[in-house]
Design an enzyme around this catalytic site. Structure first.
Site, PDB file in Angstrom:
ATOM      1  N   ASP A  13     -11.807  -8.259  -3.523  1.00  0.00           N
ATOM      2  CA  ASP A  13     -12.431  -6.944  -3.752  1.00  0.00           C
ATOM      3  C   ASP A  13     -13.927  -7.076  -3.484  1.00  0.00           C
ATOM      4  OD1 ASP A  13      -9.977  -5.906  -4.547  1.00  0.00           O
ATOM      5  OD2 ASP A  13     -10.316  -6.395  -6.651  1.00  0.00           O
ATOM      6  N   LYS A  35      -5.305 -11.299  -2.014  1.00  0.00           N
ATOM      7  CA  LYS A  35      -4.980  -9.866  -1.906  1.00  0.00           C
ATOM      8  C   LYS A  35      -6.097  -9.140  -1.166  1.00  0.00           C
ATOM      9  CE  LYS A  35      -5.245  -6.629  -5.392  1.00  0.00           C
ATOM     10  NZ  LYS A  35      -5.630  -5.266  -4.984  1.00  0.00           N
ATOM     11  N   ASP A  62      -2.459  -4.775  -0.071  1.00  0.00           N
ATOM     12  CA  ASP A  62      -2.271  -3.764  -1.132  1.00  0.00           C
ATOM     13  C   ASP A  62      -2.559  -2.366  -0.579  1.00  0.00           C
ATOM     14  OD1 ASP A  62      -1.807  -2.701  -3.610  1.00  0.00           O
ATOM     15  OD2 ASP A  62      -3.666  -3.422  -4.528  1.00  0.00           O
ATOM     16  N   LYS A  64      -0.492   0.321  -0.946  1.00  0.00           N
ATOM     17  CA  LYS A  64       0.098   1.387  -1.779  1.00  0.00           C
ATOM     18  C   LYS A  64       0.524   2.571  -0.900  1.00  0.00           C
ATOM     19  CE  LYS A  64      -2.342   0.275  -6.093  1.00  0.00           C
ATOM     20  NZ  LYS A  64      -3.364  -0.710  -5.637  1.00  0.00           N
ATOM     21  N   ASP A  67       4.065   8.222   1.840  1.00  0.00           N
ATOM     22  CA  ASP A  67       4.081   9.256   2.890  1.00  0.00           C
ATOM     23  C   ASP A  67       5.543   9.610   3.128  1.00  0.00           C
ATOM     24  OD1 ASP A  67       3.422  10.857   5.168  1.00  0.00           O
ATOM     25  OD2 ASP A  67       1.652   9.597   5.499  1.00  0.00           O
ATOM     26  N   ILE A  68       5.806  10.425   4.150  1.00  0.00           N
ATOM     27  CA  ILE A  68       7.198  10.747   4.454  1.00  0.00           C
ATOM     28  C   ILE A  68       7.889   9.466   4.933  1.00  0.00           C
ATOM     29  CG2 ILE A  68       6.752  13.185   4.969  1.00  0.00           C
ATOM     30  CD1 ILE A  68       6.952  12.430   7.981  1.00  0.00           C
ATOM     31  N   ALA A  70       9.727   8.542   7.450  1.00  0.00           N
ATOM     32  CA  ALA A  70       9.577   8.092   8.840  1.00  0.00           C
ATOM     33  C   ALA A  70       8.228   7.406   9.035  1.00  0.00           C
ATOM     34  CB  ALA A  70       9.709   9.283   9.791  1.00  0.00           C
ATOM     35  N   THR A 117      -1.830   2.206 -13.683  1.00  0.00           N
ATOM     36  CA  THR A 117      -2.269   2.026 -15.072  1.00  0.00           C
ATOM     37  C   THR A 117      -3.392   2.987 -15.452  1.00  0.00           C
ATOM     38  OG1 THR A 117      -3.580   0.194 -14.217  1.00  0.00           O
ATOM     39  CG2 THR A 117      -1.569  -0.380 -15.395  1.00  0.00           C
ATOM     40  N   ARG A 178      -7.256 -11.787 -17.734  1.00  0.00           N
ATOM     41  CA  ARG A 178      -8.557 -12.328 -18.116  1.00  0.00           C
ATOM     42  C   ARG A 178      -8.344 -13.669 -18.806  1.00  0.00           C
ATOM     43  NH1 ARG A 178      -9.721  -9.302 -14.955  1.00  0.00           N
ATOM     44  NH2 ARG A 178     -11.154  -7.546 -14.980  1.00  0.00           N
ATOM     45  N   GLY A 207      -9.169 -10.635  -9.968  1.00  0.00           N
ATOM     46  CA  GLY A 207     -10.324 -10.241  -9.174  1.00  0.00           C
ATOM     47  C   GLY A 207     -11.609 -10.825  -9.721  1.00  0.00           C
ATOM     48  N   ARG A 208     -12.306 -10.036 -10.536  1.00  0.00           N
ATOM     49  CA  ARG A 208     -13.647 -10.420 -10.981  1.00  0.00           C
ATOM     50  C   ARG A 208     -13.751 -11.758 -11.710  1.00  0.00           C
ATOM     51  NH1 ARG A 208     -14.305  -4.402 -13.039  1.00  0.00           N
ATOM     52  NH2 ARG A 208     -12.074  -4.816 -13.167  1.00  0.00           N
TER      53      ARG A 208
HETATM   54  O1  C5P Z   1     -11.317  -7.589 -11.121  1.00  0.00           O
HETATM   55  P1  C5P Z   1      -9.927  -7.459 -11.678  1.00  0.00           P
HETATM   56  O2  C5P Z   1      -9.285  -8.765 -12.060  1.00  0.00           O
HETATM   57  O3  C5P Z   1      -9.843  -6.399 -12.763  1.00  0.00           O
HETATM   58  O4  C5P Z   1      -9.100  -6.910 -10.407  1.00  0.00           O
HETATM   59  C1  C5P Z   1      -7.744  -6.595 -10.488  1.00  0.00           C
HETATM   60  C2  C5P Z   1      -7.207  -6.230  -9.140  1.00  0.00           C
HETATM   61  O5  C5P Z   1      -5.902  -5.685  -9.306  1.00  0.00           O
HETATM   62  C3  C5P Z   1      -7.997  -5.160  -8.386  1.00  0.00           C
HETATM   63  O6  C5P Z   1      -7.838  -5.418  -6.983  1.00  0.00           O
HETATM   64  C4  C5P Z   1      -7.303  -3.872  -8.760  1.00  0.00           C
HETATM   65  O7  C5P Z   1      -7.434  -2.876  -7.776  1.00  0.00           O
HETATM   66  C5  C5P Z   1      -5.853  -4.326  -8.860  1.00  0.00           C
HETATM   67  N1  C5P Z   1      -5.006  -3.508  -9.719  1.00  0.00           N
HETATM   68  C6  C5P Z   1      -5.273  -3.293 -11.071  1.00  0.00           C
HETATM   69  N2  C5P Z   1      -4.428  -2.529 -11.828  1.00  0.00           N
HETATM   70  C7  C5P Z   1      -3.349  -1.982 -11.271  1.00  0.00           C
HETATM   71  C8  C5P Z   1      -3.057  -2.193  -9.934  1.00  0.00           C
HETATM   72  C9  C5P Z   1      -3.928  -2.977  -9.172  1.00  0.00           C
HETATM   73  O8  C5P Z   1      -6.242  -3.791 -11.600  1.00  0.00           O
HETATM   74  N3  C5P Z   1      -2.512  -1.282 -12.037  1.00  0.00           N
END
Ligand code: C5P
Length: 229
Positions: A13, A35, A62, A64, A67-68, A70, A117, A178, A207-208
């Site tokens: 990200d 990802k 990712d 997501k 769409d239709i 086809a 979420t 985390r 991510g972070r």
């Molecule tokens: O930085 P962090 O660990 O919060 O990043 C989580 C990753 O997972 C991000 O790429 C976020 O878009 C993705 N994600 C999420 N919750 C979801 C679906 C995807 O945090 N329900």
């Protein structure tokens, strides 16, 4: 200790593919699965995916898709050309069936995003759904399995009930991770790496805690150790 755990997926990200390439280099052998999401996909993310595959990494795209049928089928056929390992689509039956058809003949695995979420019960009602979030998650897991796709994206809190009701024969990919004692940021319901694995998640998206760490490789190794513990 430098070996990676293929259950750990680091989220790229970041604002540019240049930043992403630097992070991948910094992480070296500590991470083998990445990802690439909507931030990078329009600005070179697919080329980055091809590069990572050429470097023997695994790649989760990712998108997501929604769409239709086809269009989802044709988009999936295009996405297959990158050689990626995982692709997300929204977990609506027609969308999932179309992606399942589109990936035929490839190794691409399809994941259904059940209920994002950021939606709570009130927002789902406003959007016209007749289900509470928990019930809609479970309904869509069932529909994912009926559509023949490979797994779902779900929180680690949802995973135990999903495993109990639907068994172990599919992937559960879980964000919101985390390490013990880390800053939750904007994530509301965070779980530690060890608890997520114990709850039935097969892959963790982080991510972070990695990409914003002062020493990303050390952070990834610490998360890998927590997963093993
Ligand atoms: O930085 P962090 O660990 O919060 O990043 C989580 C990753 O997972 C991000 O790429 C976020 O878009 C993705 N994600 C999420 N919750 C979801 C679906 C995807 O945090 N329900």
């Amino acid at each position: 200790m430098s070996q990676s755990d293929p259950r750990l997926i680091a989220a790229l990200d970041l604002p540019s593919t240049g930043d992403a390439r630097s992070l991948v280099q910094t992480l070296g052998e500590s991470v083998s699965f990445y990802k690439i999401g909507l931030q990078l996909l329009p600005i070179g993310g697919m080329d980055l995916a091809r590069e990572l595959k050429a470097a023997d990494k695994q790649v989760f795209l990712d998108y997501k898709l929604h769409d239709i049928p086809a269009t989802v089928e044709k988009a999936t056929r295009s996405i297959v050309t990158a050689g990626a390992d995982l692709l997300t689509v929204h977990a609506e039956p027609a969308v999932m069936r179309a992606a399942h058809t589109g990936r035929e003949g490839s190794d691409l695995k399809i994941l259904g995003v059940t209920v994002m979420t950021c939606y709570d019960d009130e927002m789902l009602e406003e959007m016209g759904y007749g289900f509470k979030a928990r019930d809609l998650v479970l309904r869509r897991v069932e529909q994912s399995l009926e559509a023949g796709i490979d797994g779902i994206v779900a929180s680690a809190q949802e995973a135990p009930e999903i495993r109990e009701r639907f068994g172990n024969g599919f992937l559960i990919v879980t964000p919101g991770i985390r390490p013990a004692g880390a800053d939750a940021g904007d994530q509301k319901r965070v779980v530690t790496p060890g608890d997520a694995i114990r709850n039935g998640s097969t892959h963790l998206v982080v991510g972070r805690p990695i990409n914003a760490a002062p020493d990303p490789a050390a952070a990834a190794r610490a998360i890998t150790a927590e997963m093993a513990g």
